[in-house]
Motif scaffolding. Structure first.
Motif, mmCIF file in Angstrom:
data_model
loop_
_atom_site.group_PDB
_atom_site.id
_atom_site.type_symbol
_atom_site.label_atom_id
_atom_site.label_comp_id
_atom_site.label_asym_id
_atom_site.label_seq_id
_atom_site.Cartn_x
_atom_site.Cartn_y
_atom_site.Cartn_z
ATOM 1 N N ASP A 1 0.837 -1.205 0.000
ATOM 2 C CA ASP A 1 0.000 0.000 0.000
ATOM 3 C C ASP A 1 0.871 1.253 0.000
ATOM 4 O O ASP A 1 2.083 1.198 0.162
ATOM 5 N N ASN A 2 0.237 2.385 -0.204
ATOM 6 C CA ASN A 2 0.923 3.674 -0.197
ATOM 7 C C ASN A 2 0.368 4.561 0.917
ATOM 8 O O ASN A 2 0.227 5.773 0.757
ATOM 9 N N LEU A 3 0.058 3.946 2.050
ATOM 10 C CA LEU A 3 -0.487 4.683 3.176
ATOM 11 C C LEU A 3 0.634 5.317 3.992
ATOM 12 O O LEU A 3 1.818 5.075 3.767
ATOM 13 N N LEU B 1 7.065 10.277 7.108
ATOM 14 C CA LEU B 1 6.316 10.317 5.856
ATOM 15 C C LEU B 1 5.152 11.292 5.966
ATOM 16 O O LEU B 1 4.821 11.994 5.001
ATOM 17 N N ALA B 2 4.539 11.367 7.133
ATOM 18 C CA ALA B 2 3.434 12.305 7.340
ATOM 19 C C ALA B 2 3.903 13.748 7.141
ATOM 20 O O ALA B 2 3.200 14.566 6.533
ATOM 21 N N GLU B 3 5.115 14.059 7.620
ATOM 22 C CA GLU B 3 5.670 15.408 7.460
ATOM 23 C C GLU B 3 5.890 15.737 5.987
ATOM 24 O O GLU B 3 5.608 16.846 5.533
ATOM 25 N N LYS B 4 6.395 14.766 5.233
ATOM 26 C CA LYS B 4 6.623 14.989 3.805
ATOM 27 C C LYS B 4 5.310 15.214 3.077
ATOM 28 O O LYS B 4 5.193 16.108 2.243
ATOM 29 N N ARG B 5 4.311 14.415 3.405
ATOM 30 C CA ARG B 5 3.025 14.542 2.725
ATOM 31 C C ARG B 5 2.323 15.842 3.111
ATOM 32 O O ARG B 5 1.608 16.428 2.299
ATOM 33 N N GLU B 6 2.550 16.285 4.320
ATOM 34 C CA GLU B 6 2.016 17.590 4.719
ATOM 35 C C GLU B 6 2.653 18.689 3.857
ATOM 36 O O GLU B 6 1.970 19.625 3.421
ATOM 37 N N MET B 7 3.957 18.556 3.593
ATOM 38 C CA MET B 7 4.652 19.521 2.732
ATOM 39 C C MET B 7 4.083 19.482 1.320
ATOM 40 O O MET B 7 3.809 20.527 0.721
ATOM 41 N N TYR B 8 3.898 18.268 0.780
ATOM 42 C CA TYR B 8 3.369 18.153 -0.577
ATOM 43 C C TYR B 8 2.013 18.838 -0.701
ATOM 44 O O TYR B 8 1.758 19.595 -1.649
ATOM 45 N N LEU B 9 1.138 18.567 0.260
ATOM 46 C CA LEU B 9 -0.207 19.126 0.201
ATOM 47 C C LEU B 9 -0.199 20.635 0.435
ATOM 48 O O LEU B 9 -0.977 21.370 -0.175
ATOM 49 N N PHE C 1 5.396 12.345 -4.097
ATOM 50 C CA PHE C 1 4.077 12.884 -4.463
ATOM 51 C C PHE C 1 3.250 11.806 -5.158
ATOM 52 O O PHE C 1 2.057 11.654 -4.897
ATOM 53 N N SER C 2 3.913 11.044 -6.042
ATOM 54 C CA SER C 2 3.222 9.969 -6.755
ATOM 55 C C SER C 2 2.677 8.933 -5.776
ATOM 56 O O SER C 2 1.524 8.489 -5.895
ATOM 57 N N SER C 3 3.483 8.560 -4.793
ATOM 58 C CA SER C 3 3.042 7.572 -3.806
ATOM 59 C C SER C 3 1.827 8.069 -3.038
ATOM 60 O O SER C 3 0.893 7.310 -2.763
ATOM 61 N N MET C 4 1.828 9.366 -2.695
ATOM 62 C CA MET C 4 0.694 9.932 -1.964
ATOM 63 C C MET C 4 -0.582 9.857 -2.799
ATOM 64 O O MET C 4 -1.648 9.465 -2.290
ATOM 65 N N LEU D 1 -4.118 7.762 -2.090
ATOM 66 C CA LEU D 1 -5.470 8.315 -2.104
ATOM 67 C C LEU D 1 -6.371 7.535 -3.050
ATOM 68 O O LEU D 1 -7.533 7.261 -2.732
ATOM 69 N N GLU D 2 -5.835 7.156 -4.204
ATOM 70 C CA GLU D 2 -6.640 6.381 -5.141
ATOM 71 C C GLU D 2 -6.993 5.016 -4.531
ATOM 72 O O GLU D 2 -8.120 4.527 -4.695
ATOM 73 N N GLN D 3 -6.040 4.428 -3.817
ATOM 74 C CA GLN D 3 -6.309 3.145 -3.161
ATOM 75 C C GLN D 3 -7.373 3.273 -2.080
ATOM 76 O O GLN D 3 -8.022 2.288 -1.723
ATOM 77 N N GLN D 4 -7.540 4.493 -1.588
ATOM 78 C CA GLN D 4 -8.577 4.752 -0.580
ATOM 79 C C GLN D 4 -9.860 5.292 -1.217
ATOM 80 O O GLN D 4 -10.652 5.980 -0.584
#
Length: 287
Positions: A32-34, A40-48, A96-99, A103-106
Motif C-alpha cells: 500500500d501507499n499509506l 512520511l506524514a511530514e513529507k506529505r504535509e509539505m506536498y499538500l 508525491f506519486s506515492s501519496m 489516495l486512489e487506493q482509498q
C-alpha cells in the motif's frame, strides 16, 4: 470513486490525512501507499501545503483531488522543482506519486491516473536525462536533419532543439530562452542566461536566423514531457544535443588552428564550465 470531504482545502487535507493514516500498522507483506510513519506524514504535509498554495495562486478552488490533472500537475512541478538538484526533484516526484496512489487506493478520484498513467515515470526519466549520467554514444549523426525533422513534426520542438544545439545549452535553459527571448537577446547575443548551479553563461553569439525565430515565435511552449516524447521518436534525449554541440565545436576549433588544450577550455566555457576535464567527459561520450 469519491471526492475528499470538506468545503475548503484545509478540511480536504485533513480528510486526505485521515484516509492515508496507518500509524502502527505493519507494512509486512503489503504494497500500500499509506502513511505509516511520522516522517512520511511530514513529507506529505509539505506536498499538500505546496500544491494547495499553487492552486490558490492560480485561483483554482474545486475539490482538491479533482484538481490533480495532468495539466495542473505539469504546471505545478515546472514551478516547484525549478533549481532543485536532480535527486531532490526525483525524490519529490516519487513521494508525491506515492501519496496520490495512496489516495486512489482509498477510493479517492485522481484524474491524472486516467489521463496519463506514466506521468510520474516520464518526468523522472526526463530528470535523469538532464543529469550528466554516464551514457555512451551521445552523438547525433546528421543533427541538422534531425532538427529539421523536429520542426516539421512540431515547430516548437524544433526551435527548442535548435537552441540546445546552436548554443550548447541544456533543455531547461532552452525552454527559458524560448519562453522569454526579449529577456536574453541583445544585438545578436544571448546575455545573462543562467545555467545549472545558478552560474551565468558567457555571452553567446546567436545566428540571425535563430534570433528571428525566437523573436517571431507564435507557438505555445510545450511541457518537457511532450518534448521528451518528440525526441524519443528519434531515439535521442535532450542532452544529446549538448553532447553533439561540444564534439562539433571542438572539432571545428581544431580545423581552424586552435590548439587542443585551448579548444578544450573554450568548449568547456561554452558549456558553462571552466575545466578541460568537462570537455574530455563530453568527447569521451561522443566517440
Amino acid at each position: 470513486m469519491a471526492n475528499l470531504k470538506g468545503g475548503t482545502f484545509q478540511k480536504q487535507i485533513k480528510d486526505a490525512f485521515h484516509r492515508l493514516e496507518a500509524f502502527g500498522v505493519s507494512r509486512a507483506g503489503k504494497s500500500d501507499n499509506l502513511t505509516h510513519s511520522d516522517k512520511l506524514a511530514e513529507k506529505r504535509e509539505m506536498y499538500l501545503r505546496d500544491i494547495t498554495s499553487f492552486f490558490k495562486s492560480q485561483n483554482l478552488n474545486n475539490k482538491l483531488n479533482t484538481l490533480f490533472t495532468k495539466q495542473n500537475l505539469d504546471n505545478f512541478f515546472n514551478q516547484r522543482l525549478e533549481n532543485l538538484s536532480s535527486k531532490t526533484q526525483e525524490n519529490y516526484l516519487r513521494g508525491f506519486s506515492s501519496m496520490l496512489q495512496g489516495l486512489e487506493q482509498q477510493n479517492i478520484t485522481i484524474p491524472l491516473f486516467t489521463e496519463d498513467k506514466e506521468f510520474f515515470n516520464d518526468r523522472v526519466k526526463i530528470i535523469k536525462d538532464e543529469a550528466d549520467i554516464i551514457i555512451e554514444n551521445r552523438y547525433i549523426e546528421n543533427v541538422d536533419n534531425v532538427i529539421k525533422s523536429l520542426y516539421e513534426d512540431r515547430a516548437i520542438s524544433g526551435l527548442i532543439a535548435q537552441c540546445q544545439y546552436d548554443l550548447s545549452i541544456r533543455q531547461s535553459e532552452a525552454f527559458e530562452l524560448v519562453k522569454n527571448p526579449l529577456k536574453y537577446l541583445d544585438n545578436g547575443y544571448v546575455m545573462d542566461l543562467v545555467g545549472k548551479g545558478n552560474h551565468r553563461y558567457m555571452a553567446k553569439e546567436i545566428s540571425f536566423e535563430l534570433e528571428q525565430k525566437l523573436l517571431n515565435n507564435s507557438y505555445d511552449l510545450i511541457d518537457k514531457s511532450t518534448y521528451y516524447q518528440d525526441l524519443k521518436s528519434y531515439d535521442i534525449s535532450s542532452h544529446d544535443f549538448r553532447f553533439t554541440a561540444a564534439r562539433d565545436n571542438f572539432e571545428n576549433m581544431l580545423k581552424n588552428g586552435i590548439s587542443e588544450k585551448e579548444a578544450k577550455l573554450k568548449v568547456s566555457e561554452e558549456l558553462n564550465h571552466k575545466r578541460e576535464a568537462i570537455t574530455d567527459y563530453y568527447l569521451k561520450r561522443t566517440e
